[in-house]
Design an enzyme around this catalytic site. Sequence first.
Site, PDB file in Angstrom:
ATOM      1  N   CYS A   1      35.067  42.015  47.286  1.00 12.73           N
ATOM      2  CA  CYS A   1      34.379  41.335  48.381  1.00 12.73           C
ATOM      3  C   CYS A   1      32.880  41.291  48.077  1.00 12.73           C
ATOM      4  CB  CYS A   1      34.565  41.980  49.744  1.00 12.73           C
ATOM      5  SG  CYS A   1      36.252  42.001  50.317  1.00 12.73           S
TER       6      CYS A   1
ATOM      7  N   GLU B   1      43.421  47.893  24.742  1.00 11.67           N
ATOM      8  CA  GLU B   1      42.486  46.933  25.336  1.00 11.67           C
ATOM      9  C   GLU B   1      42.949  45.492  25.080  1.00 11.67           C
ATOM     10  OE1 GLU B   1      40.237  46.528  27.400  1.00 11.67           O
ATOM     11  OE2 GLU B   1      39.053  44.807  26.785  1.00 11.67           O
TER      12      GLU B   1
ATOM     13  N   LYS C   1      35.953  41.787  40.260  1.00 12.42           N
ATOM     14  CA  LYS C   1      35.002  42.676  39.578  1.00 12.42           C
ATOM     15  C   LYS C   1      34.577  43.757  40.579  1.00 12.42           C
ATOM     16  CE  LYS C   1      32.428  42.468  35.672  1.00 12.42           C
ATOM     17  NZ  LYS C   1      33.163  42.492  34.391  1.00 12.42           N
TER      18      LYS C   1
ATOM     19  N   HIS D   1      60.013  55.792  18.830  1.00 13.20           N
ATOM     20  CA  HIS D   1      60.485  56.627  19.939  1.00 13.20           C
ATOM     21  C   HIS D   1      60.964  55.785  21.126  1.00 13.20           C
ATOM     22  CE1 HIS D   1      59.156  60.110  17.750  1.00 13.20           C
ATOM     23  NE2 HIS D   1      57.952  59.570  17.601  1.00 13.20           N
TER      24      HIS D   1
ATOM     25  N   TRP E   1      38.160  39.641  48.905  1.00 11.75           N
ATOM     26  CA  TRP E   1      39.315  40.090  48.127  1.00 11.75           C
ATOM     27  C   TRP E   1      40.196  40.820  49.137  1.00 11.75           C
ATOM     28  CZ3 TRP E   1      41.745  44.674  46.667  1.00 11.75           C
ATOM     29  CH2 TRP E   1      42.609  44.575  45.572  1.00 11.75           C
TER      30      TRP E   1
ATOM     31  N   ARG F   1      33.628  38.733  42.711  1.00 17.01           N
ATOM     32  CA  ARG F   1      34.002  39.942  43.449  1.00 17.01           C
ATOM     33  C   ARG F   1      35.223  39.729  44.338  1.00 17.01           C
ATOM     34  NH1 ARG F   1      29.743  43.952  43.736  1.00 17.01           N
ATOM     35  NH2 ARG F   1      30.987  44.872  45.381  1.00 17.01           N
TER      36      ARG F   1
ATOM     37  N   ASN G   1      32.899  44.920  53.199  1.00 14.00           N
ATOM     38  CA  ASN G   1      33.542  45.177  51.908  1.00 14.00           C
ATOM     39  C   ASN G   1      34.084  46.594  51.965  1.00 14.00           C
ATOM     40  OD1 ASN G   1      34.256  45.539  49.242  1.00 14.00           O
ATOM     41  ND2 ASN G   1      32.148  45.857  48.549  1.00 14.00           N
ATOM     42  N   GLY G   2      35.409  46.753  51.804  1.00 14.44           N
ATOM     43  CA  GLY G   2      35.992  48.085  51.836  1.00 14.44           C
ATOM     44  C   GLY G   2      37.199  48.128  52.752  1.00 14.44           C
TER      45      GLY G   2
ATOM     46  N   GLU H   1      45.741  40.587  31.942  1.00 18.37           N
ATOM     47  CA  GLU H   1      44.957  40.220  33.116  1.00 18.37           C
ATOM     48  C   GLU H   1      44.547  38.750  33.108  1.00 18.37           C
ATOM     49  OE1 GLU H   1      40.669  42.348  31.963  1.00 18.37           O
ATOM     50  OE2 GLU H   1      41.154  42.079  34.061  1.00 18.37           O
TER      51      GLU H   1
ATOM     52  N   LYS I   1      43.729  42.964  28.197  1.00 20.90           N
ATOM     53  CA  LYS I   1      43.013  41.701  28.412  1.00 20.90           C
ATOM     54  C   LYS I   1      43.989  40.531  28.483  1.00 20.90           C
ATOM     55  CE  LYS I   1      38.793  42.274  28.723  1.00 20.90           C
ATOM     56  NZ  LYS I   1      38.866  43.626  29.180  1.00 20.90           N
TER      57      LYS I   1
END
Length: 615
Positions: free
Chosen positions: A2, A488, A610, A511, A74, A27, A100-101, A495, A492
Amino acid sequence: MCGIVGYVGSRDATPLLVNGLRRLEYRGYDSAGVAIQENGGLEIRRAEGKLDNLVRVIAERPLSGRSGIGHTRWATHGRPSEQNAHPHVDCGAVTAVIHNGIIENFHDLKAPLVEAGHRFSSETDTEVVVHLVEQELAQGRTLDEAALRVLPQLEGAAALAFISVKDPGKIVAARISNAGAVIVGYGEGESFIASDIPALLEHTRRMSFLDPGELAVVTATGVTFRRLEDGAPVEKAVQDIQWDLVSAAKSGYKHFMLKEIYEQPRVVSDTLIGRVERESGRVAFDDDLKLTDAQVKGLRRLTLLGCGTAGYAALAGKYLIERLARIPCDVEIPSEYRYREPVVVPDQLVVALTQSGETVDTLAAMQEAKRQGARLLSFVNVMGSQATRLSDDVIYLHAGPEISVASTKAYTAMLVDLYLFAIFLGQRRGTLGKEKAAKLLADAFHLPTLIDALLQEEPRIRALAYRYHQARDFLFLGRGMNYPTALEGAHKLKELSYSHAEGTAAGEMKHGINALIDESLPVVAIALQDSTYRKMRSNIQEVRARAGVVIALASDGDEEIEGQADEIVRVPDTNELLSPALAVLPLHLFAYHVADRRGNDVDQPRNLAKSVTVE
Ligand code: F6R
């Protein structure tokens, strides 16, 4: 998560708020909205989805005024919809809030309000706050007094901002907990608030950062700060922020992500500059790091913390520090560390890696470590962020603003800073000889040139991405220093492309993972000519024996690998410890181009944001 913005001054607030939201859209992009004070009233425009939808709504029904607040969401409580979009208003639509939260006790707070006749129009946790403020304003209180009475009742995480026609020309903003930064920007006869620096850069470089438990009363002529606990005034330093607007803009690139990948030669140079003492050849972090030589010598254990991509940098950090400084290191997932009653021993250093400095899981884990007496060091990109304020020592990443949700240049900056930090520790603990350190540093100074060379390979990596963009699953294999790189690379790709990708230590294949391999599975194998090369070559054979398709990352000049892989991407030679900073680059470009080819929104992948300021 947010984004919040606010403006009070003499200009028309609407375009300023929309531009600010544009810079914060990374965000959250489930909905957006603004509330503007206009002719003694409050006008609200909101729209589901991306900011462009709000821009269309505003074009159809324009609004203007000299103060206002804006939000990009968000979603946490309540699905993405116009009804749940912020700002939320009270029963009389005279006071508005953005948030935000998460407010964890909103059910408890809502029940008495409903009983008292308040009408709720959204499914959000946020709306309860504006109705509580409404009650306080009805008693004749100012907006800041009302907020000071309401905010201590909230449990959970919140950064909030209010405006009200009952107390015009004022924004009241507050930060309740770690979650969600609130930054105040100072202009000439105007003031701003925002949840991130890039939203303010166009207007001012002079900013103050709210600490948790603080409130700001923002007017056109000045800003005062108070403590939420008891309303006491707080003095806040004004910081001069060095980032420039150009580095927060796309500058002709199709996406921020691509631009940020191309910035890496500059980022690495900036990271290295001034960090090696000319005479002694020793790494020094100057003011950022106050750890004394005696403290470094006495370190018994390091715990590295980071979420997602920062967590993979932490893993690379463990390998580096154990190799060069011989200190035992653990890597911890912050959201686990916080709740599992971790043990902190005397002389333990806890190292947090975080681009934003606002990731709530990381902050909470840092606090837990601090509570148990650990010294805290953080590697952070965003100046003034909460992680920097919790830490005893800070090493700033010199990556500049990272706007794309997918982190690239900040990851590389973390790798290079950790490499320097491992050398720093080795030099002070006597585990790293002068000659070896000089060679490692010379390699680091050559890295920007090698990154530049590797970037020339982009057309080839794009072609590769286009060839494989329809694959449903991918496997990424690495060993040693490039095991974190494999993780990584998979992260990437997931996402951004929304395909399934798994990263693993290549030694783990036998394994269980081998069972996945068939002719439909592209396997990206990082097989550079380092100490793990022979083993990686064997792993590649195992994949080929099971008909898997091998895309190998191979060292320049490695002829042996010819004919052993279906595709080969060449990586310039450097020393093994530095190689992750090069090997990750083709993987970032690959993920970028697969996602772009699939028509995905590269900079704003679905369901992500983000600065993850919720748990
Ligand atoms: C991956 C990504 C996330 C972040 C993670 C930590 O591309 O962007 O996995 O790395 O949310 O964020 P920071 O570094 O801000 O703590």
